[in-house]
Design a protein around this motif. Structure first.
Motif, short mmCIF file in Angstrom:
data_model
loop_
_atom_site.label_atom_id
_atom_site.label_comp_id
_atom_site.label_asym_id
_atom_site.label_seq_id
_atom_site.Cartn_x
_atom_site.Cartn_y
_atom_site.Cartn_z
N ALA A 209 0.83 -1.20 0.00
CA ALA A 209 0.00 0.00 0.00
C ALA A 209 0.86 1.26 0.00
O ALA A 209 0.62 2.19 -0.78
CB ALA A 209 -0.93 0.00 1.22
N VAL A 210 1.87 1.30 0.87
CA VAL A 210 2.69 2.52 0.95
C VAL A 210 3.56 2.67 -0.29
O VAL A 210 3.80 3.79 -0.76
CB VAL A 210 3.54 2.51 2.25
CG1 VAL A 210 4.67 1.51 2.19
CG2 VAL A 210 4.09 3.91 2.51
N ARG A 211 4.02 1.56 -0.87
CA ARG A 211 4.81 1.66 -2.10
C ARG A 211 3.96 2.14 -3.27
O ARG A 211 4.45 2.85 -4.15
CB ARG A 211 5.46 0.32 -2.41
CG ARG A 211 6.53 -0.09 -1.41
CD ARG A 211 7.26 -1.33 -1.83
NE ARG A 211 8.07 -1.09 -3.03
CZ ARG A 211 8.79 -2.02 -3.63
NH1 ARG A 211 8.83 -3.25 -3.14
NH2 ARG A 211 9.50 -1.72 -4.69
N SER A 212 2.69 1.75 -3.27
CA SER A 212 1.79 2.25 -4.32
C SER A 212 1.49 3.73 -4.12
O SER A 212 1.46 4.51 -5.08
CB SER A 212 0.48 1.44 -4.31
OG SER A 212 0.72 0.08 -4.62
N LEU A 213 1.29 4.14 -2.86
CA LEU A 213 1.05 5.56 -2.58
C LEU A 213 2.26 6.41 -2.96
O LEU A 213 2.12 7.56 -3.38
CB LEU A 213 0.76 5.76 -1.09
CG LEU A 213 -0.70 5.81 -0.65
CD1 LEU A 213 -0.78 5.93 0.86
CD2 LEU A 213 -1.43 6.97 -1.31
N ALA A 214 3.45 5.84 -2.82
CA ALA A 214 4.67 6.59 -3.08
C ALA A 214 4.77 7.09 -4.51
O ALA A 214 5.42 8.11 -4.77
CB ALA A 214 5.89 5.73 -2.74
N VAL A 215 4.14 6.40 -5.45
CA VAL A 215 4.21 6.82 -6.85
C VAL A 215 2.97 7.58 -7.29
O VAL A 215 2.87 7.99 -8.45
CB VAL A 215 4.43 5.60 -7.79
CG1 VAL A 215 5.72 4.89 -7.43
CG2 VAL A 215 3.25 4.62 -7.71
N MET A 216 2.04 7.79 -6.37
CA MET A 216 0.83 8.53 -6.70
C MET A 216 1.12 10.02 -6.70
O MET A 216 1.71 10.54 -5.75
CB MET A 216 -0.29 8.23 -5.69
CG MET A 216 -0.79 6.79 -5.68
SD MET A 216 -1.76 6.38 -7.15
CE MET A 216 -3.13 7.51 -7.00
N PRO A 217 0.72 10.74 -7.73
CA PRO A 217 0.92 12.19 -7.75
C PRO A 217 -0.13 12.89 -6.90
O PRO A 217 -1.14 12.31 -6.51
CB PRO A 217 0.75 12.53 -9.23
CG PRO A 217 -0.23 11.51 -9.74
CD PRO A 217 0.07 10.24 -8.97
N GLY A 218 0.12 14.16 -6.61
CA GLY A 218 -0.91 14.97 -5.97
C GLY A 218 -0.76 15.10 -4.47
O GLY A 218 -0.07 14.33 -3.80
#
Length: 343
Positions: free
Chosen positions: A204-213
């Motif tokens: 989850a945190v690795r996916s959030l890390a590449v999320m813009p915004g």
């Protein structure tokens, strides 16, 4: 009591009563002079027992066994009914989830709906190659100007797939797709950070890390206080790369722990872009070096990190460390100080 009256009182149709009789479940106690079936009070009680057992989900064969087998015990059958009910609920829940996800894409026609079904099935495939292709197709459909025939996969399905994916190549493709999925993903991924499963939290945190915004950045900042050091570390690297100095304490933790320490040192070096921040980072590193619990390998990594921090405070620290009682630290500090002076 004749069959019509029994049907009225019990709510069981005359046709079903005749079916019960043909199966041997009910045996009318007698016949009238005209040959009509006549039911006793005991027969009616049995009919009510049959209906009660059917209401629990028993088949007619199971009902007959329950009523006629003197050695029958209900516990095993009830356990089986519980299992079957759970399986049915799980299947219905899965179907409901799939229907909601298809509905969320607002398909223009059956072709669009079937395309979503195909992609959802591919994301759940046992083949990593199939899952990866589905993730890449999902990402492509999110690009502006993509073909009108390309229907995006619902973000909930992408998040679910990303949180459950163990293959690194597929996981990377899913994170890429999520980064292009638009609204909704950051909040769902933040929920994943609260999972009791460590692997899910990390995904989850690795996916959030590449999320813009800003929304994703806010969730990552909140994750700096998470009790899981892996979550804190990934969050620190992500927001540190975005220039957020709140990541400094967690980045120093990574250096001391030896996890992603090279990335942590590089991020600290980038963050030290002004004198005040550089001195604050140097002070944090010096504090950690001075702790009695900090072991030799960690002291070496912290010393090396000082080399990437500009300013007089870091230089003074290296000069002091060149006389450290730990010979390895002293030699490292001396070498790094010479490099700084040679620039």
């Amino acid at each position: 009591m004749l069959i019509g009256e029994v049907a009225r009182r019990s709510g069981v149709s005359a046709r079903m009563l005749r079916h019960y009789e043909s199966l041997g479940l009910v045996h009318p106690s007698g016949r009238t002079g005209s040959g009509y079936r006549e039911y006793s009070e005991e027969d009616i009680r049995r009919i009510f027992h049959i209906e009660s057992l059917r209401a629990l989900g028993l088949s007619l064969r199971e009902v007959q066994r329950a009523l006629d087998d003197a050695d029958f015990t209900p516990s095993g059958l009830v356990d089986d009914l519980i299992r079957r009910t759970r399986e049915r609920i799980a299947a219905e829940t899965e179907l409901l989830t799939r229907l909601r996800r298809i509905h969320a894409t607002e398909p223009a026609g059956w072709e669009d709906a079937l395309q979503v079904v195909t992609l959802l099935q591919a994301l759940g495939s046992k083949s990593a190659d199939v899952r990866q292709r589905a993730a890449l197709a999902s990402a492509s459909s999110a690009f502006p100007g993509s073909s009108a025939s390309e229907v995006p996969v619902p973000v909930e399905a992408l998040v679910e797939a990303a949180l459950g994916e163990s293959d690194p190549n597929v996981a990377g493709a899913l994170r890429w797709a999520l980064a292009r999925s638009g609204d909704g993903a950051p909040a769902l991924l933040a929920e994943g950070i609260g999972s009791p499963v460590a692997a899910v939290r990390e995904r989850a945190v690795r996916s959030l890390a590449v999320m813009p915004g800003g929304e994703a950045a806010g969730h990552l900042r909140d994750a700096l206080a998470h009790p899981d050091p892996v979550v804190r570390g990934h969050a620190a690297l992500a927001i540190g790369a975005r220039g957020d100095t709140d990541a400094v304490p967690a980045l120093v933790d990574l250096l001391e722990e030896g996890r992603n320490d090279t990335d942590a040192a590089d991020t600290l070096s980038v963050l030290a872009s002004d004198t005040a921040t550089a001195d604050r980072i140097a002070h944090r590193l010096i504090e950690r070096l001075a702790r009695s619990t900090t072991r030799a390998p960690a002291r070496g990594r912290l010393t090396q990190a000082l080399a990437g921090i500009p300013g007089t405070r870091a230089s003074q620290a290296l000069a002091e460390l060149s006389h450290d009682t730990d010979r390895a630290v002293a030699l490292t500090a001396t070498y790094l100080l010479q490099l700084r002076e040679a620039r």
